[in-house]
Design an enzyme around this catalytic site. Structure first.
Site, mmCIF file in Angstrom:
data_model
loop_
_atom_site.group_PDB
_atom_site.id
_atom_site.type_symbol
_atom_site.label_atom_id
_atom_site.label_comp_id
_atom_site.label_asym_id
_atom_site.label_seq_id
_atom_site.Cartn_x
_atom_site.Cartn_y
_atom_site.Cartn_z
ATOM 1 N N ASP A 196 35.889 47.269 -31.877
ATOM 2 C CA ASP A 196 35.377 46.601 -32.930
ATOM 3 C C ASP A 196 36.444 45.573 -33.464
ATOM 4 O OD1 ASP A 196 33.444 46.310 -35.685
ATOM 5 O OD2 ASP A 196 33.682 48.931 -35.280
ATOM 6 N N HIS A 270 30.373 43.409 -34.725
ATOM 7 C CA HIS A 270 31.734 43.612 -34.404
ATOM 8 C C HIS A 270 32.332 43.198 -33.178
ATOM 9 C CE1 HIS A 270 30.551 46.486 -37.265
ATOM 10 N NE2 HIS A 270 29.443 46.478 -37.321
ATOM 11 N N ASP A 333 24.779 47.720 -33.235
ATOM 12 C CA ASP A 333 24.524 47.039 -35.296
ATOM 13 C C ASP A 333 25.370 46.601 -36.134
ATOM 14 O OD1 ASP A 333 27.276 48.432 -34.230
ATOM 15 O OD2 ASP A 333 27.530 49.441 -36.944
ATOM 16 N N GLU A 334 24.899 46.161 -36.871
ATOM 17 C CA GLU A 334 24.963 45.253 -37.947
ATOM 18 C C GLU A 334 25.863 43.739 -37.358
ATOM 19 O OE1 GLU A 334 27.131 48.662 -41.221
ATOM 20 O OE2 GLU A 334 28.091 47.977 -39.150
ATOM 21 N N TRP A 406 21.424 56.157 -37.368
ATOM 22 C CA TRP A 406 22.065 56.120 -38.693
ATOM 23 C C TRP A 406 21.735 55.858 -39.721
ATOM 24 C CZ3 TRP A 406 25.252 52.311 -41.546
ATOM 25 C CH2 TRP A 406 24.603 50.966 -40.984
#
Ligand code: ACM
Ligand code: ZN
Length: 544
Positions: A196, A270, A333-334, A406
């Protein structure tokens, strides 16, 4: 004459076990599918053990370990009594199914292989004094089991628990302990979040910089990120990574407990830890730093550059070789799109691929889909399937991807409607980094939210509208443990327990077998196990 005597003996034994059912529950978590308890007991202390020769070595090892622990804890050598545990291989049972029949002098366990054997042993251990977990002598304890019939198998084939070792590092011993805790609860997948923004924690032989520069952040934000209290000015992460040899050791440790490890390399967002090593893989060229704060970084991999794809494929090739799991988790994600919007390489790739904004998504979302697709194709050449967080639904989902839902259950529902597999991990119920009490001032610092044991227990992944076909695509349930605020082993266990016990029931039990009051009643027994094993756990549900 001899034959008649045997027939009479069989008749007496079966009469002993055909007495009326006195209970249909035992203090076991997760509650087995079917339990019948009869009058009469079986003395487990000093019982002999017999295991079918046809079982694999790991199953035989699990049986031998149980035998040794039982002999040690009951302080009676195995075979010193006239009772017997008999483990029989039964190929007619499912891989995770088992039965236990205890009657008179015999306890017969039937299973197809390691997993069934291992789960049967977990059930038996929970029914015996807690010393059976450590082997510490407790000769005065009650080592009898009731006469009973248990028939058991899980509701879901995927029963996961996630662990983030990037934000804070947990070493091989703590990861093994985490696996032990999962094993007691009959979970079968560890989703290992290895990379990450705040630290790269997996040795990649081709790029040693990842675990040198990429493992270390020069400082960490103090307190809660939103309070902006500044930084601690203390480097974190030197040497905090898993070598490939350690990974192999952890994989073998987990496999002996029926647990598969799914690694996650979170991409294309990330990725600051990797960008700090290889700034040329970013859109701006950097410089970048391993992040010392939490949240979502705008700087992500530049996916317009072919060298970025080469880097990802090199990393994933080593990951695929190292982990025997069917799946590799590629994150997804993100991933903010602001850099891609300004980047000539990313925009050139968008033009080359003919990607366009439409009324659902921007061209940059389709650019992320292109990356996910390429990784899926690459990993399929290595015999792997991909899992991604539910953002991989944005743009165009890769053809064979499994969605990990999620941001609620909606992503999972959308995925199964499209015929994709899904795993439910909604942050509303299953984020174990959230507080477990409303009295936050009395709790260690956490990210926020409120997810008590009862809320975990209430989660149901099927909806009324779902067709049977859609239900069949829900592979299972997982809880996540992100570690921004979890700095120590003991705090990690506190956030995990006892919520993992609730998780295990929603993963294992059919809805008609779920009962929160019965579950709470069984938790005192589980607390005795946590205590003897020295696990730190939250006490809220035990305050009467
Ligand atoms: C996530 O919690 N960002 C998957
Ligand atoms: Zn770019």
């Amino acid at each position: 004459m001899r034959k008649t005597a045997i027939l009479i003996a069989v008749a007496i034994v079966s009469m002993a076990c055909s007495k009326e059912v006195v209970r249909n529950q035992v203090e076991v978590i997760p509650q087995p599918a079917s339990v019948e308890v009869y009058e009469g007991t079986f003395d487990a202390a000093g019982a002999a053990f017999k295991a079918d020769e046809d079982f694999c070595q790991l199953a035989k090892d699990a049986i031998a370990e149980f035998e040794a622990d039982l002999a040690g804890a009951s302080a009676k050598a195995s075979a010193s009594a006239d009772t017997r545990f008999i483990f029989e291989k039964d190929g007619g049972l499912g891989e995770e199914e088992y039965s236990i029949e205890v009657c008179g002098k015999k306890a017969v366990i039937r299973a197809a292989g390691l997993k069934g054997v291992f789960y049967a042993i977990q059930t038996l251990r929970q029914m015996l004094p807690a010393e059976v977990y450590t082997g510490a002598a407790a000769p005065e304890a009650d080592w009898t089991l009731p006469c009973m019939k248990i028939q058991d198998k899980p509701r879901f084939g995927y029963r996961g628990m996630h662990l983030d070792v990037s934000r804070h590092f947990f070493d091989i011993n703590e990861v093994k302990k985490y696996i032990d805790i999962m094993a007691i609860h009959k979970l079968n997948v560890l989703h290992w979040h290895l990379t990450d923004d705040q630290g790269w924690r997996l040795e990649i032989k081709k790029y040693p910089q990842l675990t040198q520069t990429g493992a270390v952040r020069k400082q960490t934000i103090i307190g809660h990120g939103r309070d902006r209290k500044g930084y601690d000015n203390t480097p974190y992460g030197e040497g905090c990574f898993f070598t490939q040899d350690q990974v192999k050791e952890v994989i073998a440790y987990a496999a002996a407990r029926g647990i598969e490890i799914i690694p996650e390399i979170d991409l294309p967002g990330h990725m600051l830890a990797a960008l700090a090593c290889f700034p040329e893989l970013g859109c701006t060229g950097g410089p970048y730093e391993v992040w010392g704060r939490w949240g979502i970084a705008d700087d992500v991999l530049c996916v317009g550059k072919e060298e970025t794809m080469k880097f990802l494929e090199d990393v994933l090739a080593e990951v695929a070789d190292l982990f025997p799991s069917e799946y590799v988790h590629i994150g997804g994600d993100e991933c903010p799109k602001v850099r891609w919007e300004e980047c000539p390489h990313c925009q050139a790739k968008i033009a080359e691929l003919g990607l366009k904004d439409d009324d659902r998504h921007k061209a940059e979302h389709y650019l992320q889909s292109y990356v996910t697709n390429r990784m899926e194709q690459f990993l399929s050449t290595k015999g792997k399937k991909i899992i991604g967080w539910d953002e991989i639904l944005e743009g165009e989902i890769a053809p064979n991807a499994t969605v990990m839902s999620w941001r609620g259950v909606e992503g999972g529902l959308e995925a199964v409607r499209m015929g994709h597999d899904a795993i439910m991990v909604p942050y509303t119920h299953l984020y174990l980094d959230y507080y477990q009490s409303k009295d936050k001032a009395e709790e260690p610092l956490a990210i926020g939210g409120y997810i008590p044991v009862e809320l975990v227990y209430s989660f149901e992944p099927f909806t009324e509208e779902m067709t049977d076909q859609e239900k069949s695509h829900i592979l299972g349930i997982q809880a996540n443990l992100w570690t921004e605020y979890i700095t120590t082993d003991s705090y990690l266990e506190y956030m995990l327990l006892p919520r993992m016990s609730a998780l295990s029931e929603i993963q294992w039990c059919e809805p008609e077998n779920k009962d929160y009051d019965r579950f709470l009643g069984n938790m005192d027994n589980m607390a005795g196990i946590y205590d003897i094993l020295g696990y730190n756990y939250a006490k809220h549900i035990f305050v009467k």
